[in-house]
Motif scaffolding. Structure first.
Motif, PDB file in Angstrom:
ATOM      1  N   LEU A 129      77.542  26.922  80.303  1.00  0.00           N
ATOM      2  CA  LEU A 129      77.404  25.569  79.751  1.00  0.00           C
ATOM      3  C   LEU A 129      78.772  24.911  79.575  1.00  0.00           C
ATOM      4  O   LEU A 129      78.942  23.729  79.887  1.00  0.00           O
ATOM      5  CB  LEU A 129      76.650  25.597  78.421  1.00  0.00           C
ATOM      6  N   ILE A 130      79.732  25.666  79.078  1.00  0.00           N
ATOM      7  CA  ILE A 130      81.089  25.130  78.903  1.00  0.00           C
ATOM      8  C   ILE A 130      81.672  24.725  80.249  1.00  0.00           C
ATOM      9  O   ILE A 130      82.230  23.628  80.387  1.00  0.00           O
ATOM     10  CB  ILE A 130      82.000  26.161  78.190  1.00  0.00           C
ATOM     11  N   GLU A 131      81.511  25.599  81.245  1.00  0.00           N
ATOM     12  CA  GLU A 131      82.034  25.294  82.583  1.00  0.00           C
ATOM     13  C   GLU A 131      81.403  24.039  83.185  1.00  0.00           C
ATOM     14  O   GLU A 131      82.060  23.291  83.901  1.00  0.00           O
ATOM     15  CB  GLU A 131      81.796  26.483  83.520  1.00  0.00           C
ATOM     16  N   LYS A 132      80.120  23.811  82.870  1.00  0.00           N
ATOM     17  CA  LYS A 132      79.408  22.658  83.425  1.00  0.00           C
ATOM     18  C   LYS A 132      79.478  21.431  82.516  1.00  0.00           C
ATOM     19  O   LYS A 132      78.953  20.379  82.860  1.00  0.00           O
ATOM     20  CB  LYS A 132      77.948  23.025  83.708  1.00  0.00           C
ATOM     21  N   GLY A 133      80.102  21.584  81.346  1.00  0.00           N
ATOM     22  CA  GLY A 133      80.234  20.467  80.421  1.00  0.00           C
ATOM     23  C   GLY A 133      78.917  20.029  79.801  1.00  0.00           C
ATOM     24  O   GLY A 133      78.710  18.849  79.537  1.00  0.00           O
ATOM     25  N   ILE A 134      78.033  20.995  79.546  1.00  0.00           N
ATOM     26  CA  ILE A 134      76.718  20.706  78.978  1.00  0.00           C
ATOM     27  C   ILE A 134      76.641  21.291  77.575  1.00  0.00           C
ATOM     28  O   ILE A 134      77.001  22.454  77.355  1.00  0.00           O
ATOM     29  CB  ILE A 134      75.601  21.307  79.863  1.00  0.00           C
ATOM     30  N   LYS A 135      76.158  20.497  76.626  1.00  0.00           N
ATOM     31  CA  LYS A 135      75.977  20.966  75.252  1.00  0.00           C
ATOM     32  C   LYS A 135      74.646  21.699  75.136  1.00  0.00           C
ATOM     33  O   LYS A 135      73.722  21.471  75.918  1.00  0.00           O
ATOM     34  CB  LYS A 135      76.000  19.790  74.283  1.00  0.00           C
ATOM     35  N   LYS A 136      74.548  22.567  74.145  1.00  0.00           N
ATOM     36  CA  LYS A 136      73.320  23.347  73.942  1.00  0.00           C
ATOM     37  C   LYS A 136      72.112  22.437  73.731  1.00  0.00           C
ATOM     38  O   LYS A 136      71.034  22.705  74.269  1.00  0.00           O
ATOM     39  CB  LYS A 136      73.475  24.296  72.745  1.00  0.00           C
ATOM     40  N   THR A 137      72.280  21.376  72.968  1.00  0.00           N
ATOM     41  CA  THR A 137      71.164  20.461  72.733  1.00  0.00           C
ATOM     42  C   THR A 137      70.770  19.725  74.012  1.00  0.00           C
ATOM     43  O   THR A 137      69.591  19.438  74.224  1.00  0.00           O
ATOM     44  CB  THR A 137      71.486  19.453  71.620  1.00  0.00           C
ATOM     45  N   GLU A 138      71.730  19.442  74.856  1.00  0.00           N
ATOM     46  CA  GLU A 138      71.429  18.818  76.152  1.00  0.00           C
ATOM     47  C   GLU A 138      70.615  19.780  77.017  1.00  0.00           C
ATOM     48  O   GLU A 138      69.660  19.362  77.686  1.00  0.00           O
ATOM     49  CB  GLU A 138      72.711  18.418  76.883  1.00  0.00           C
ATOM     50  N   LEU A 139      71.000  21.041  76.995  1.00  0.00           N
ATOM     51  CA  LEU A 139      70.248  22.044  77.749  1.00  0.00           C
ATOM     52  C   LEU A 139      68.810  22.101  77.252  1.00  0.00           C
ATOM     53  O   LEU A 139      67.872  22.130  78.049  1.00  0.00           O
ATOM     54  CB  LEU A 139      70.896  23.423  77.616  1.00  0.00           C
ATOM     55  N   ARG A 140      68.638  22.106  75.939  1.00  0.00           N
ATOM     56  CA  ARG A 140      67.297  22.159  75.348  1.00  0.00           C
ATOM     57  C   ARG A 140      66.439  21.007  75.855  1.00  0.00           C
ATOM     58  O   ARG A 140      65.288  21.193  76.250  1.00  0.00           O
ATOM     59  CB  ARG A 140      67.380  22.117  73.818  1.00  0.00           C
ATOM     60  N   GLU A 141      67.008  19.817  75.905  1.00  0.00           N
ATOM     61  CA  GLU A 141      66.272  18.650  76.386  1.00  0.00           C
ATOM     62  C   GLU A 141      65.997  18.747  77.883  1.00  0.00           C
ATOM     63  O   GLU A 141      64.913  18.391  78.343  1.00  0.00           O
ATOM     64  CB  GLU A 141      67.053  17.374  76.068  1.00  0.00           C
ATOM     65  N   MET A 142      66.971  19.235  78.651  1.00  0.00           N
ATOM     66  CA  MET A 142      66.820  19.351  80.095  1.00  0.00           C
ATOM     67  C   MET A 142      65.720  20.353  80.462  1.00  0.00           C
ATOM     68  O   MET A 142      64.919  20.109  81.361  1.00  0.00           O
ATOM     69  CB  MET A 142      68.139  19.801  80.742  1.00  0.00           C
ATOM     70  N   VAL A 143      65.695  21.473  79.748  1.00  0.00           N
ATOM     71  CA  VAL A 143      64.747  22.543  80.054  1.00  0.00           C
ATOM     72  C   VAL A 143      63.395  22.278  79.397  1.00  0.00           C
ATOM     73  O   VAL A 143      62.357  22.617  79.948  1.00  0.00           O
ATOM     74  CB  VAL A 143      65.314  23.912  79.630  1.00  0.00           C
ATOM     75  N   GLY A 144      63.417  21.659  78.222  1.00  0.00           N
ATOM     76  CA  GLY A 144      62.174  21.308  77.540  1.00  0.00           C
ATOM     77  C   GLY A 144      61.650  22.372  76.602  1.00  0.00           C
ATOM     78  O   GLY A 144      60.452  22.480  76.382  1.00  0.00           O
ATOM     79  N   PHE A 145      62.551  23.181  76.032  1.00  0.00           N
ATOM     80  CA  PHE A 145      62.085  24.128  75.032  1.00  0.00           C
ATOM     81  C   PHE A 145      62.400  23.625  73.635  1.00  0.00           C
ATOM     82  O   PHE A 145      63.107  22.639  73.457  1.00  0.00           O
ATOM     83  CB  PHE A 145      62.578  25.562  75.274  1.00  0.00           C
ATOM     84  N   SER A 146      61.856  24.296  72.634  1.00  0.00           N
ATOM     85  CA  SER A 146      61.978  23.845  71.247  1.00  0.00           C
ATOM     86  C   SER A 146      63.336  24.195  70.654  1.00  0.00           C
ATOM     87  O   SER A 146      64.072  25.036  71.183  1.00  0.00           O
ATOM     88  CB  SER A 146      60.881  24.489  70.395  1.00  0.00           C
ATOM     89  N   SER A 147      63.629  23.567  69.533  1.00  0.00           N
ATOM     90  CA  SER A 147      64.869  23.893  68.827  1.00  0.00           C
ATOM     91  C   SER A 147      64.794  25.316  68.282  1.00  0.00           C
ATOM     92  O   SER A 147      65.818  25.977  68.131  1.00  0.00           O
ATOM     93  CB  SER A 147      65.139  22.886  67.708  1.00  0.00           C
ATOM     94  N   GLY A 148      63.578  25.806  68.020  1.00  0.00           N
ATOM     95  CA  GLY A 148      63.402  27.190  67.578  1.00  0.00           C
ATOM     96  C   GLY A 148      63.826  28.184  68.654  1.00  0.00           C
ATOM     97  O   GLY A 148      64.425  29.213  68.356  1.00  0.00           O
ATOM     98  N   THR A 149      63.508  27.850  69.901  1.00  0.00           N
ATOM     99  CA  THR A 149      63.920  28.706  71.015  1.00  0.00           C
ATOM    100  C   THR A 149      65.436  28.725  71.118  1.00  0.00           C
ATOM    101  O   THR A 149      66.040  29.783  71.295  1.00  0.00           O
ATOM    102  CB  THR A 149      63.292  28.219  72.334  1.00  0.00           C
ATOM    103  N   LEU A 150      66.050  27.566  70.982  1.00  0.00           N
ATOM    104  CA  LEU A 150      67.506  27.488  71.021  1.00  0.00           C
ATOM    105  C   LEU A 150      68.114  28.295  69.873  1.00  0.00           C
ATOM    106  O   LEU A 150      69.103  29.005  70.059  1.00  0.00           O
ATOM    107  CB  LEU A 150      67.969  26.033  70.962  1.00  0.00           C
ATOM    108  N   ALA A 151      67.506  28.228  68.708  1.00  0.00           N
ATOM    109  CA  ALA A 151      67.993  28.994  67.552  1.00  0.00           C
ATOM    110  C   ALA A 151      67.888  30.498  67.813  1.00  0.00           C
ATOM    111  O   ALA A 151      68.811  31.254  67.485  1.00  0.00           O
ATOM    112  CB  ALA A 151      67.209  28.618  66.299  1.00  0.00           C
ATOM    113  N   ARG A 152      66.769  30.939  68.419  1.00  0.00           N
ATOM    114  CA  ARG A 152      66.616  32.357  68.746  1.00  0.00           C
ATOM    115  C   ARG A 152      67.689  32.806  69.733  1.00  0.00           C
ATOM    116  O   ARG A 152      68.230  33.908  69.619  1.00  0.00           O
ATOM    117  CB  ARG A 152      65.213  32.639  69.303  1.00  0.00           C
ATOM    118  N   MET A 153      67.999  31.957  70.692  1.00  0.00           N
ATOM    119  CA  MET A 153      69.048  32.285  71.659  1.00  0.00           C
ATOM    120  C   MET A 153      70.389  32.425  70.947  1.00  0.00           C
ATOM    121  O   MET A 153      71.169  33.323  71.248  1.00  0.00           O
ATOM    122  CB  MET A 153      69.128  31.211  72.743  1.00  0.00           C
TER     123      MET A 153
END
Length: 70
Positions: A11-35
């Motif tokens: 993500l750092i190499e591609k300049g993408i924030k974690k929240t942006e990834l969550r929106e792009m992939v379409g998973f919940s904030s809970g999934t991001l928290a588990r990661m």
């Protein structure tokens, strides 16, 4: 144990924030928290991350053998 360290680096190499990834992939904030805690997420999410980021699974997860107990 699975670790998502390669994903955070990707993500750092591609300049993408974690929240942006969550929106792009379409998973919940809970999934991001588990990661963030290094916990299990469904393989369908990992597959989708690989598709969206156009990367290999090794760019998303790896096995952390240092946390294994004997």
């Amino acid at each position: 144990m699975i670790t998502y360290k390669p994903l955070w680096k990707t993500l750092i190499e591609k300049g993408i924030k974690k929240t942006e990834l969550r929106e792009m992939v379409g998973f919940s904030s809970g999934t991001l928290a588990r990661m963030g805690k290094g916990q299990y997420i469904e393989m369908k999410h990992i597959d989708k991350i690989c598709q969206i980021l156009n990367c290999e699974i090794s760019d998303v997860i790896e096995i952390d053998r240092s946390s294994e107990t004997n």
